[in-house]
Enzyme design. Structure first.
Site: not given
Length: 224
Positions: A12, A37, A39, A41, A70, A72, A141, A179
């Site tokens: 990540s 990966h 993330d 957000m 991913h 979020m 998660m 994750d």
């Protein structure tokens, strides 16, 4: 003889040095990573703000590996096309953010990306039993999303097992990604529970030798 599993290690970039991002991505690719990966957000769904499509585009330019975004974020269906255009190969969305999760997963597939279905720690596996067929992979998660470096939530192991049973009962072959808190101490048990794709941030990027860490994590997962 025990059959080898298709283990995938997904560093990540949340834990990478963003001042040297392209170099960091190339380093973990060279060290044997299978997936990168990313993330994303938004400061609303989770209490942190990270990156957007421009950084995904930079990651895409730095690697030939699959880029796993991913999301979020709230209303992810509004942004999936933009992330696909930026270079995302996999796009995962949270059950908790999508009142029409089946439609969103299908839209991701229609764009030509792999569709991931994500469950927060507080969301039961039973909530997604009717829509799991629309996913190409499921992400559990094992921490509360929002920050890297958190400790693994132990009840996630039972949740992974339950999801594995559900997938098998439907005659599907959908890999489970996990994750949160993945490191040398947790990965073997997580693999034994049924996971095949392992997101690791600080466990890799805070080590001096990325190859040694990725090889070690893979070997431990393989033994799970």
């Amino acid at each position: 003889m025990k059959e080898k599993r298709q283990i995938q290690i997904a560093p990540s970039i949340l834990s990478a040095d963003f001042g040297r991002l392209a170099e960091e991505v190339r380093a973990v690719e060279g060290a044997g990573a299978d997936v990168i990966h990313v993330d994303v957000m938004d400061g609303h769904f989770v209490p942190n703000i990270t990156i957007g499509p421009l950084v995904v585009r930079a990651v895409r330019a730095a690697t030939g590996l699959p880029v796993d975004c991913h999301l979020m974020i709230e209303q992810p269906e509004r942004y999936i096309e933009e992330f696909k255009k930026a270079g995302a190969d996999w796009i995962s969305v949270h059950y908790e953010t999508c009142p029409h999760i089946h439609r969103t997963l299908c839209a991701i597939r229609d764009l030509g990306a792999r569709a991931g279905l994500v469950l927060n720690p507080g969301t039961p596996v039973s909530a997604v039993k009717d829509v799991v067929r629309a996913a190409d992979y499921c992400l559990i998660m094992s921490v509360n999303p929002g920050f890297g470096g958190q400790s693994f939530i132990e009840f996630s192991l039972e949740k992974i097992k339950e999801l594995k049973v559900l997938i098998s009962s439907l005659g599907l072959n959908i890999p489970i990604e996990v994750d949160g808190g993945i490191n040398r101490d947790t990965i073997k048990e997580v693999a034994r529970a049924g996971a095949e794709i392992f997101v690791a941030g600080s466990a890799i990027f805070e080590k001096g030798d990325y190859k040694e860490e990725i090889d070690t994590l893979r070997a431990l997962a393989q033994a799970g």
